[in-house]
Design an enzyme around this catalytic site. Structure first.
Site, PDB file in Angstrom:
ATOM      1  N   LYS A 170      65.756  72.827  31.732  1.00 36.86           N
ATOM      2  CA  LYS A 170      64.372  72.459  32.088  1.00 36.86           C
ATOM      3  C   LYS A 170      64.486  71.147  32.868  1.00 36.86           C
ATOM      4  CE  LYS A 170      61.138  70.202  31.546  1.00 36.86           C
ATOM      5  NZ  LYS A 170      60.591  69.327  32.647  1.00 36.86           N
ATOM      6  N   GLY A 201      58.960  73.436  34.603  1.00 33.90           N
ATOM      7  CA  GLY A 201      57.719  73.259  33.854  1.00 33.90           C
ATOM      8  C   GLY A 201      57.525  71.831  33.397  1.00 33.90           C
ATOM      9  N   GLY A 203      57.171  68.650  30.806  1.00 34.20           N
ATOM     10  CA  GLY A 203      57.928  68.212  29.635  1.00 34.20           C
ATOM     11  C   GLY A 203      57.288  68.590  28.310  1.00 34.20           C
ATOM     12  N   PRO A 204      56.009  68.205  28.104  1.00 34.53           N
ATOM     13  CA  PRO A 204      55.402  68.482  26.802  1.00 34.53           C
ATOM     14  C   PRO A 204      55.131  69.980  26.556  1.00 34.53           C
ATOM     15  CG  PRO A 204      54.246  66.728  27.979  1.00 34.53           C
ATOM     16  CD  PRO A 204      55.183  67.348  28.952  1.00 34.53           C
ATOM     17  N   GLY A 207      59.475  71.766  28.179  1.00 37.10           N
ATOM     18  CA  GLY A 207      60.537  70.927  27.609  1.00 37.10           C
ATOM     19  C   GLY A 207      60.497  70.954  26.091  1.00 37.10           C
ATOM     20  N   GLU A 245      70.853  60.755  26.411  1.00 35.71           N
ATOM     21  CA  GLU A 245      71.191  59.711  27.395  1.00 35.71           C
ATOM     22  C   GLU A 245      69.869  59.063  27.772  1.00 35.71           C
ATOM     23  OE1 GLU A 245      74.107  58.812  28.273  1.00 35.71           O
ATOM     24  OE2 GLU A 245      75.339  60.483  27.604  1.00 35.71           O
ATOM     25  N   CYS A 279      69.422  54.401  35.508  1.00 33.21           N
ATOM     26  CA  CYS A 279      69.334  53.949  34.114  1.00 33.21           C
ATOM     27  C   CYS A 279      70.365  52.880  33.795  1.00 33.21           C
ATOM     28  CB  CYS A 279      69.484  55.133  33.179  1.00 33.21           C
ATOM     29  SG  CYS A 279      70.878  56.147  33.616  1.00 33.21           S
ATOM     30  N   GLU A 369      62.724  48.263  30.334  1.00 37.00           N
ATOM     31  CA  GLU A 369      63.266  48.929  31.508  1.00 37.00           C
ATOM     32  C   GLU A 369      62.155  49.100  32.546  1.00 37.00           C
ATOM     33  OE1 GLU A 369      64.367  53.138  31.170  1.00 37.00           O
ATOM     34  OE2 GLU A 369      66.257  52.543  32.083  1.00 37.00           O
TER      35      GLU A 369
END
Ligand code: NAD
Length: 462
Positions: A170, A201, A203-204, A207, A245, A279, A369
């Site tokens: 995903k 699609g 995430g919520p 995923g 990660e 990241c 971040e």
């Protein structure tokens, strides 16, 4: 741009279960360039079923044959690298040259490394009167972010396939076209049906359905710490393997004996690449008080040179978020030396390369971040102070240390709570394990360590 209107499941493009779509936007001009289907739980079910069906045969395929298929995949990525770079530029916004070198180039290296590792890895070893087998974990649910769209996919799929696992991917909603290109490459490489499956699609929705699916044996997630915590909790409740990660706030530690100009120049370049959306970027520059003013001047000069050479941020939300952090830095008393919160262009999600001086370790811009082209220069008094500041965030993903000789830098790096440190500008190594200490994650990607994430051990006694 060319887009598929279905999901790649069981070796073919199948119609999506629902009718909703996701608009893909070019962040450089804010124009919609394509639509892809927004997958739902039924799509995830179908993909997990296909991966489950394909697993026994792929797990039993000799490693040399798996290696040959991964090598074929690498060859397709090589043959289609211009198309990959153009697609990443269109949906992520990275300048074309950066897309060619990094976004298309690095996945070729990583896929190649797993073709070799699949052939050479010791999947069986003798320990006293036992034989220990490294067996594939099963069906992998891979959830990836947009910042390095193809690299994040290959860093999960290549080791999973090398291990003998099958995969449902995903990808991030901002960069699904690169993921569709990857699915085409898998197909062209002759990887058997069902071994790799793609569900685009939200995430919520898609995923979360993948992370919670009982047919998934391992969830490998790269993305924000907030979502990672949720996925870790779901996997923990199901006693399911998980690799995370997550975010970072890495320190670039310049010791007084270092070549200051080089350390500052490389440090600024490290953050500005990919518009700060890395990241592992060294977003905190730690400089000894005796060299502070000189470092600030060098950093300002280096960042100003980037000017309009960096691409936009990925989307409107990130654009607002990053500029909000810059405003917060000013409000908390940091000194803006280059850049600022004003959008430099009327169109596109651009942010100016930004450098803050007089940043103190507890400021928001030194702790959270930002994921944009923003560097905070922090002063330290002595080595102990530098170490406390370097280790003083919830993250521990990467970092850098500069000193006159490697031994001095290594002694400092060994005391840093972080998963990867570049010594005096050390080069990227696709075989070096990558991953975080503390809230930067669980598990490692790349090289043999990345492969072992997808294996479980069985011992037979004689
Ligand atoms: P994100 O966490 O919002 O999304 C990452 C992926 O997770 C996307 O595919 C998204 O659709 C999916 N997702 C979102 N909500 C979900 C849910 N509830 N359940 C399941 N999946 C869900 O992160 P992002 O904005 O795409 O990426 C930026 C973040 O990723 C940054 O914090 C960055 O540091 C981190 N990142 C980490 C690494 C690393 O290797 N450590 C690499 C790249 C990015």
């Amino acid at each position: 741009m060319k887009a598929h209107d279905g999901m790649y499941i069981g070796g073919e493009w199948r119609a999506a279960a629902g009718t909703d779509t996701i608009a893909v936007v070019n962040p450089a001009d804010e124009q919609v360039i394509a639509h892809v289907p927004a997958g739902v739980a039924e799509d995830v079910d179908a993909a997990v079923f296909a991966a489950h069906e394909a697993f026994p045969a792929w797990a039993a395929t000799p490693p040399a044959e798996r290696a040959a298929r991964i090598a074929a995949l690498r060859d397709v990525l090589v043959a289609r690298k211009d198309e990959i770079a153009e697609t990443v530029t269109a949906e992520l916004g990275a300048p074309l040259q950066f897309s060619q070198m990094v976004h298309a180039g690095v996945p070729i290296l990583v896929a190649g490394s797993y073709a070799e590792l699949a052939a050479s890895y010791a999947f069986e070893e003798k320990v006293g009167n036992s034989t220990v087998y490294a067996e594939p974990v099963g069906v992998v649910g891979a959830i990836t972010p947009w910042n390095y769209p193809l690299h994040q996919i290959v860093a999960k799929v290549a080791p999973a396939l090398a291990a003998g696992c099958t995969v449902v991917l995903k990808p991030a909603e901002d960069t699904p076209l690169t993921a569709q290109l990857f699915a085409e490459a898998v197909h062209e490489a002759g990887i058997p049906a069902g071994v790799f499956n793609l569900v685009t699609g939200l995430g919520p929705v898609a995923g979360q359905a993948l992370a919670e699916h009982p047919g998934v044996d391992l969830v490998s997630f790269t993305g924000s710490t907030a979502v990672g915590k949720q996925i870790g909790a779901t996997a923990g409740a199901a006693v399911k393997r998980v690799a995370l990660e997550l975010g970072g706030k890495s320190a670039n530690v310049i010791l007084p004996s270092a070549d200051l100009a080089k350390a500052v120049g490389v440090g600024i370049a490290n953050v500005m690449g990919n518009s700060g959306q890395t990241c592992s970027a060294w977003t905190r520059m730690l400089v000894h008080t005796s060299q502070y003013d000189e470092a600030v001047a060098l950093a300002a000069e280096a960042a100003a040179k980037y000017g309009d050479r960096i691409g936009p941020l990925v989307n409107a939300k990130q654009h607002t978020r990053v500029r909000g952090y810059i405003e917060k830095g000013v409000a908390e008393g940091a000194r803006l030396v280059v850049g600022g919160p004003e959008a430099p262009c009327e169109q596109g999600y651009f942010v100016s390369p930004t450098v803050f001086a007089d940043v103190t370790p507890e400021m928001t811009i030194a702790q959270e971040e930002i994921f944009g082209p923003v560097v905070s220069i922090i002063r330290y008094e002595d080595e102990g102070d530098a170490l406390r500041i370097a280790n003083g965030t919830v993250y521990g993903l990467a970092g850098a240390v500069w000193a006159a000789d490697d031994a001095e830098a290594v002694a400092f790096a060994r005391r840093m709570d972080t998963g990867q440190v570049d010594i005096n500008g050390g080069r990227f190594n696709p075989l070096a394990p990558f991953g975080g200490y503390k809230q930067s994650g669980v598990g490692r990607e790349l090289g043999a360590h990345g492969l072992s994430e997808y294996l479980q051990t069985k011992s037979l006694q004689f």
